[in-house]
Design a protein around this motif. Structure first.
Motif, PDB file in Angstrom:
ATOM      1  N   GLU A 241       0.823  -1.204   0.000  1.00 34.29           N
ATOM      2  CA  GLU A 241       0.000   0.000   0.000  1.00 34.29           C
ATOM      3  C   GLU A 241       0.860   1.258   0.000  1.00 34.29           C
ATOM      4  O   GLU A 241       0.559   2.234  -0.694  1.00 34.29           O
ATOM      5  CB  GLU A 241      -0.933  -0.007   1.216  1.00 34.29           C
ATOM      6  CG  GLU A 241      -2.073  -0.990   1.111  1.00 34.29           C
ATOM      7  CD  GLU A 241      -3.014  -0.659  -0.039  1.00 34.29           C
ATOM      8  OE1 GLU A 241      -3.281   0.532  -0.277  1.00 34.29           O
ATOM      9  OE2 GLU A 241      -3.462  -1.607  -0.727  1.00 34.29           O
ATOM     10  N   ALA A 242       1.931   1.255   0.786  1.00 33.40           N
ATOM     11  CA  ALA A 242       2.809   2.424   0.839  1.00 33.40           C
ATOM     12  C   ALA A 242       3.485   2.664  -0.507  1.00 33.40           C
ATOM     13  O   ALA A 242       3.595   3.810  -0.965  1.00 33.40           O
ATOM     14  CB  ALA A 242       3.850   2.240   1.942  1.00 33.40           C
ATOM     15  N   LEU A 243       3.935   1.599  -1.158  1.00 33.15           N
ATOM     16  CA  LEU A 243       4.582   1.731  -2.457  1.00 33.15           C
ATOM     17  C   LEU A 243       3.589   2.231  -3.498  1.00 33.15           C
ATOM     18  O   LEU A 243       3.911   3.108  -4.311  1.00 33.15           O
ATOM     19  CB  LEU A 243       5.176   0.385  -2.882  1.00 33.15           C
ATOM     20  CG  LEU A 243       5.904   0.353  -4.225  1.00 33.15           C
ATOM     21  CD1 LEU A 243       7.089   1.316  -4.220  1.00 33.15           C
ATOM     22  CD2 LEU A 243       6.376  -1.065  -4.541  1.00 33.15           C
ATOM     23  N   TYR A 244       2.361   1.694  -3.473  1.00 31.98           N
ATOM     24  CA  TYR A 244       1.327   2.137  -4.406  1.00 31.98           C
ATOM     25  C   TYR A 244       1.025   3.617  -4.198  1.00 31.98           C
ATOM     26  O   TYR A 244       0.863   4.385  -5.149  1.00 31.98           O
ATOM     27  CB  TYR A 244       0.069   1.290  -4.211  1.00 31.98           C
ATOM     28  CG  TYR A 244      -1.042   1.594  -5.187  1.00 31.98           C
ATOM     29  CD1 TYR A 244      -1.079   1.001  -6.441  1.00 31.98           C
ATOM     30  CD2 TYR A 244      -2.073   2.465  -4.838  1.00 31.98           C
ATOM     31  CE1 TYR A 244      -2.111   1.262  -7.330  1.00 31.98           C
ATOM     32  CE2 TYR A 244      -3.109   2.741  -5.717  1.00 31.98           C
ATOM     33  CZ  TYR A 244      -3.118   2.147  -6.965  1.00 31.98           C
ATOM     34  OH  TYR A 244      -4.133   2.420  -7.840  1.00 31.98           O
ATOM     35  N   GLY A 245       0.950   4.039  -2.935  1.00 29.45           N
ATOM     36  CA  GLY A 245       0.677   5.443  -2.650  1.00 29.45           C
ATOM     37  C   GLY A 245       1.788   6.365  -3.119  1.00 29.45           C
ATOM     38  O   GLY A 245       1.532   7.504  -3.528  1.00 29.45           O
ATOM     39  N   MET A 246       3.022   5.899  -3.063  1.00 29.80           N
ATOM     40  CA  MET A 246       4.155   6.731  -3.487  1.00 29.80           C
ATOM     41  C   MET A 246       4.322   6.717  -5.001  1.00 29.80           C
ATOM     42  O   MET A 246       4.653   7.745  -5.611  1.00 29.80           O
ATOM     43  CB  MET A 246       5.428   6.229  -2.807  1.00 29.80           C
ATOM     44  CG  MET A 246       6.660   7.098  -3.063  1.00 29.80           C
ATOM     45  SD  MET A 246       6.510   8.773  -2.399  1.00 29.80           S
ATOM     46  CE  MET A 246       6.518   8.430  -0.631  1.00 29.80           C
ATOM     47  N   PHE A 247       4.090   5.570  -5.637  1.00 25.84           N
ATOM     48  CA  PHE A 247       4.363   5.427  -7.068  1.00 25.84           C
ATOM     49  C   PHE A 247       3.164   5.739  -7.945  1.00 25.84           C
ATOM     50  O   PHE A 247       3.296   6.316  -9.025  1.00 25.84           O
ATOM     51  CB  PHE A 247       4.853   4.004  -7.349  1.00 25.84           C
ATOM     52  CG  PHE A 247       5.108   3.727  -8.799  1.00 25.84           C
ATOM     53  CD1 PHE A 247       6.192   4.307  -9.456  1.00 25.84           C
ATOM     54  CD2 PHE A 247       4.258   2.905  -9.523  1.00 25.84           C
ATOM     55  CE1 PHE A 247       6.420   4.063 -10.802  1.00 25.84           C
ATOM     56  CE2 PHE A 247       4.478   2.645 -10.869  1.00 25.84           C
ATOM     57  CZ  PHE A 247       5.568   3.232 -11.509  1.00 25.84           C
ATOM     58  N   GLY A 248       1.964   5.345  -7.513  1.00 28.58           N
ATOM     59  CA  GLY A 248       0.788   5.544  -8.342  1.00 28.58           C
ATOM     60  C   GLY A 248       0.323   4.247  -8.980  1.00 28.58           C
ATOM     61  O   GLY A 248       0.787   3.153  -8.652  1.00 28.58           O
ATOM     62  N   SER A 249      -0.602   4.380  -9.920  1.00 29.13           N
ATOM     63  CA  SER A 249      -1.345   3.235 -10.443  1.00 29.13           C
ATOM     64  C   SER A 249      -0.835   2.707 -11.778  1.00 29.13           C
ATOM     65  O   SER A 249      -1.469   1.835 -12.368  1.00 29.13           O
ATOM     66  CB  SER A 249      -2.820   3.624 -10.603  1.00 29.13           C
ATOM     67  OG  SER A 249      -2.952   4.722 -11.519  1.00 29.13           O
ATOM     68  N   ARG A 250       0.316   3.179 -12.256  1.00 27.22           N
ATOM     69  CA  ARG A 250       0.764   2.811 -13.612  1.00 27.22           C
ATOM     70  C   ARG A 250       0.967   1.306 -13.778  1.00 27.22           C
ATOM     71  O   ARG A 250       0.830   0.779 -14.865  1.00 27.22           O
ATOM     72  CB  ARG A 250       2.068   3.540 -13.947  1.00 27.22           C
ATOM     73  CG  ARG A 250       1.908   5.041 -14.068  1.00 27.22           C
ATOM     74  CD  ARG A 250       3.240   5.712 -14.387  1.00 27.22           C
ATOM     75  NE  ARG A 250       3.102   7.147 -14.455  1.00 27.22           N
ATOM     76  CZ  ARG A 250       3.183   7.963 -13.407  1.00 27.22           C
ATOM     77  NH1 ARG A 250       3.430   7.451 -12.198  1.00 27.22           N
ATOM     78  NH2 ARG A 250       3.036   9.262 -13.540  1.00 27.22           N
ATOM     79  N   LEU A 251       1.350   0.619 -12.713  1.00 29.53           N
ATOM     80  CA  LEU A 251       1.590  -0.827 -12.787  1.00 29.53           C
ATOM     81  C   LEU A 251       0.562  -1.614 -11.983  1.00 29.53           C
ATOM     82  O   LEU A 251       0.739  -2.814 -11.768  1.00 29.53           O
ATOM     83  CB  LEU A 251       3.001  -1.149 -12.275  1.00 29.53           C
ATOM     84  CG  LEU A 251       4.160  -0.591 -13.113  1.00 29.53           C
ATOM     85  CD1 LEU A 251       5.494  -0.841 -12.412  1.00 29.53           C
ATOM     86  CD2 LEU A 251       4.176  -1.203 -14.505  1.00 29.53           C
ATOM     87  N   GLY A 252      -0.503  -0.956 -11.570  1.00 31.52           N
ATOM     88  CA  GLY A 252      -1.498  -1.642 -10.769  1.00 31.52           C
ATOM     89  C   GLY A 252      -1.008  -1.869  -9.347  1.00 31.52           C
ATOM     90  O   GLY A 252      -0.045  -1.252  -8.876  1.00 31.52           O
ATOM     91  N   ARG A 253      -1.690  -2.770  -8.666  1.00 35.72           N
ATOM     92  CA  ARG A 253      -1.319  -3.098  -7.290  1.00 35.72           C
ATOM     93  C   ARG A 253      -0.077  -3.971  -7.248  1.00 35.72           C
ATOM     94  O   ARG A 253       0.235  -4.690  -8.197  1.00 35.72           O
ATOM     95  CB  ARG A 253      -2.478  -3.811  -6.600  1.00 35.72           C
ATOM     96  CG  ARG A 253      -3.704  -2.936  -6.420  1.00 35.72           C
ATOM     97  CD  ARG A 253      -3.457  -1.889  -5.352  1.00 35.72           C
ATOM     98  NE  ARG A 253      -4.587  -0.965  -5.216  1.00 35.72           N
ATOM     99  CZ  ARG A 253      -4.655  -0.017  -4.287  1.00 35.72           C
ATOM    100  NH1 ARG A 253      -3.662   0.129  -3.415  1.00 35.72           N
ATOM    101  NH2 ARG A 253      -5.680   0.805  -4.231  1.00 35.72           N
TER     102      ARG A 253
END
Length: 388
Positions: A241-253
């Protein structure tokens, strides 16, 4: 007992030192007169099949020029992931830049390999090279017209020596107050051939294709030490979740795979020419911030240049090599300092926290994306460095 004598002794059997030994062996009429000295030689049966099976957690982003050199040395690992496009962005600000391989007229911008895979490939190639492989951690001293290497229980001598790792460069130093969190993740929406460099206020975040799976990515997350410790300690769900929040949705979850590791970050750079019979290359000459993945690429350019300069001397090793070593140091200086300057500037300027600097950084990325005349020279330097 007589002390063994060699034409060249290379201290450090990491990627740069091993590549240099292979390259020099191809130019020398007497490869057995080249000694490579290191604490161990890692020759495995093949690449690791799972990311968490590797001894070393690092993956390496090697540019097109580095891959060509390693292929020429028959030392390219069997597992690699190509980078065709690099996406550069800044978190929370407009502006991004795309660097594409076809615009630079190369088959790929680079490739990602496992550190252990690369080292094993190099050491396997060395077994058939004729180079003397000596397991030891040497200490170098300059004797009359020679270099002596103290191996602990024994000694060897050589006409010249190369320090490739095992010592920290002495000269310029910068502590970034950042650690790198290394991890491997599985992506729900992989984009083959894409690598991402995202600048944040805490430091750069790189997400690179992984050599052991099309949906796997290597993560290099740079941030202050306290934050790095917190990120490392998160359970897999919270880390994703932390990585998704920092990186965004370009690669999905994301789904974490294997352990996470933390390494402190600093820059050290010193002279290439240590004395009249000894030079430094690779990590013994410069250690860089991992932004843009330039460390080993710069070290392999040291290898290529030193091999070119020493090729004539290998046929006449009784000649004084001082002039050639000085020539090598002089020719490498512009590329070394420009690359070190770029990798030192980028992680600091994007992490100032100053809104004006943030907006200027976003504008710069947008300008680079719109104007190839500005983008391409920077991209070509990261691709192949300054050429002499």
């Amino acid at each position: 007992m007589d002390t063994p004598t060699y034409d060249i002794a290379i201290s450090g059997a990491g990627p740069a030192g091993s590549a240099l030994a292979l390259a020099l062996a191809r130019k020398s009429p007497r490869p057995r007169r080249i000694a490579l000295v290191g604490p161990r030689f890692a020759v495995s049966r093949g690449p690791a099949t799972e990311p968490n099976a590797a001894i070393d957690p690092r993956t390496l982003a090697l540019n097109h020029g580095s891959r060509v050199l390693l292929e020429q040395l028959a030392a390219w690992p069997s597992a690699s992931a190509d980078i065709a496009t690099v996406h550069v962005s800044q978190r929370g600000r407009l502006g991004r830049t795309l660097i594409r391989h076809d615009e630079l007229e190369v088959p790929r911008l680079g490739s990602v390999v496992g550190y252990d895979d690369l080292l094993s490939s190099l050491h396997r190639a060395l077994l058939d090279s004729g180079v003397a492989l000596i397991e030891a951690s040497p200490t170098l001293t300059l004797a009359a017209g020679q270099v002596e290497l103290d191996l602990g229980a024994s000694r060897i001598r050589s006409a010249l020596a190369v320090q490739s790792d095992g010592i920290r460069p002495q000269g310029i130093e910068r502590q970034y107050r950042q650690d790198a969190v290394l991890a491997t993740v599985r992506s729900a929406r992989p984009r083959p051939g894409w690598a991402f460099e995202r600048f944040t206020r805490n430091g750069p975040l790189a997400i690179l294709p992984h050599p052991h799976g099309d949906d796997l990515y290597g993560v290099v997350w740079c941030c202050p030490p306290a934050e790095a410790g917190r990120i490392r300690a998160l359970d897999d769900k919270d880390f994703a979740e932390a990585l998704y929040g920092m990186f965004g949705s370009r690669l999905g979850r994301f789904q974490p795979v294997g352990d996470r590791h933390v390494f402190p970050l600093s820059m050290h750079a010193g002279p290439s020419l240590i004395n009249a019979r000894c030079v430094a290359i690779g990590n013994a000459a410069q250690t860089l911030h991992p932004v843009a993945g330039q460390g080993l690429n710069l070290g392999l350019r040291d290898v290529a240049q030193l091999t070119h300069v020493l090729a004539p001397w290998l046929a006449r090793p009784e000649a004084d090599p001082a002039g050639l070593l000085a020539q090598f140091a002089r020719q490498r200086r512009p590329d070394r300092w420009l690359t070190a300057g770029i990798t030192d500037f980028l992680p600091r300027v994007f992490a100032t926290g100053n809104p004006l600097v943030d907006h200027a950084g976003g504008l710069a990325l947008l300008t680079l994306d719109i104007l190839p005349a500005l983008r391409d020279p920077l991209a070509r330097h990261l691709l192949q460095g300054l050429r002499n």
